[in-house]
Design a protein around this motif. Structure first.
Motif, PDB file in Angstrom:
ATOM      1  N   ILE A 102      -0.744   5.404   2.144  1.00  0.00           N
ATOM      2  CA  ILE A 102      -1.310   4.563   1.099  1.00  0.00           C
ATOM      3  C   ILE A 102      -2.703   5.019   0.679  1.00  0.00           C
ATOM      4  O   ILE A 102      -3.360   4.357  -0.094  1.00  0.00           O
ATOM      5  CB  ILE A 102      -1.396   3.106   1.572  1.00  0.00           C
ATOM      6  CG1 ILE A 102      -2.300   3.011   2.802  1.00  0.00           C
ATOM      7  CG2 ILE A 102      -0.043   2.532   1.814  1.00  0.00           C
ATOM      8  CD1 ILE A 102      -2.608   1.601   3.189  1.00  0.00           C
ATOM      9  N   GLY A 109      -6.254   2.022   1.536  1.00  0.00           N
ATOM     10  CA  GLY A 109      -5.372   1.266   0.657  1.00  0.00           C
ATOM     11  C   GLY A 109      -5.408   1.797  -0.766  1.00  0.00           C
ATOM     12  O   GLY A 109      -4.731   1.274  -1.629  1.00  0.00           O
ATOM     13  N   ASN A 168       1.763  -1.067  -0.862  1.00  0.00           N
ATOM     14  CA  ASN A 168       0.538  -1.744  -0.443  1.00  0.00           C
ATOM     15  C   ASN A 168       0.801  -3.192  -0.064  1.00  0.00           C
ATOM     16  O   ASN A 168       0.234  -3.708   0.903  1.00  0.00           O
ATOM     17  CB  ASN A 168      -0.504  -1.681  -1.560  1.00  0.00           C
ATOM     18  CG  ASN A 168      -1.098  -0.287  -1.720  1.00  0.00           C
ATOM     19  OD1 ASN A 168      -1.047   0.508  -0.794  1.00  0.00           O
ATOM     20  ND2 ASN A 168      -1.640  -0.009  -2.895  1.00  0.00           N
TER      21      ASN A 168
END
Length: 234
Positions: A102, A109, A168
């Motif tokens: 990710i 993130g 996510n």
């Protein structure tokens, strides 16, 4: 009459019982004060001792059943929480993707900034020339899901925002589930400490009230003393 030291010890236990009551469990403890009031009736020479005996032992048994039931319920809750935590640990590690998926190695993130070839600076020291976009020098596997590169040029070809967003969300939910489970485990661990105190203070209360009964009935030190027999049930 009771000696000052004996009275002080009795008052001290009453304070201990109040002090060690866990919030929310107040109704699950021995009613030590109520049982003492029943025994106090024996001070009256005109009282019917058999009726007092019957009332005392009925209340004693009800208190013992109440405390035991509360103890078993709390043990069952703790067992369920610990079993669920053990079952979830494997799921937490399997469901949470790694940070590289990710956002590269940062695990933040979001996608990392990608280096580009900006070209040489002007020799005269003026503003650099217009950057020349060249092949992206990034290692394989550094892109988020949906961000793919051409095998030859390294240029980005597609970036699926929906897929990255869904990944996510899965990561966030997995972490929330893990944190909630860990918090429940820590709460259960603290509850275990309170439960140990619960057992200790209630056991002490039953022992003391039975010693009071034996003393009121002049049974202390005789073969008819009931406290040792009752302690065996605790």
């Amino acid at each position: 009459l009771a000696s000052p030291s004996h009275t002080a010890r009795a008052m001290k236990f009453g304070k201990d019982l109040q002090q060690y009551r866990a919030p929310g469990w107040e109704d699950d403890y021995i009613d030590y004060k109520g049982l003492k009031l029943i025994l106090k009736q024996l001070e009256n020479p005109d009282v019917n001792k058999e009726e007092v005996d019957a009332e005392f032992f009925q209340q004693l048994e009800e208190n013992l059943e109440k405390v035991n039931r509360a103890f078993l319920e709390k043990c069952q809750y703790l067992e369920a929480v610990l079993d669920q935590t053990a079952n979830n640990r494997e799921g937490w590690s399997m469901n949470e993707p790694s940070g590289r998926q990710i956002g590269g190695s940062t695990g933040s993130g979001s996608a990392s900034r990608l280096p580009v070839n900006t070209g040489p600076s002007s020799a005269s020291g003026s503003a650099p020339a217009t950057p020349a976009i060249g092949p992206l020098d990034v290692p394989p596997g550094s892109f988020p899901p949906g961000f793919e590169t051409s095998p030859k040029s390294g240029r980005r070809s597609t970036f699926n925002l929906d897929e990255a967003s869904e990944t996510n969300q899965q990561v966030v939910q997995a972490r929330r589930d893990r944190e909630a489970g860990e918090q429940e485990f820590y709460d259960a661990y603290r509850m275990l400490g309170r439960l140990q105190t619960f057992v200790w203070i209630n056991t002490k209360g039953f022992q003391k009230i039975m010693k009071k009964y034996d003393k009121r009935q002049n049974l202390r030190g005789t073969p008819n003393e009931l406290c040792p027999e009752f302690e065996a049930r605790l």
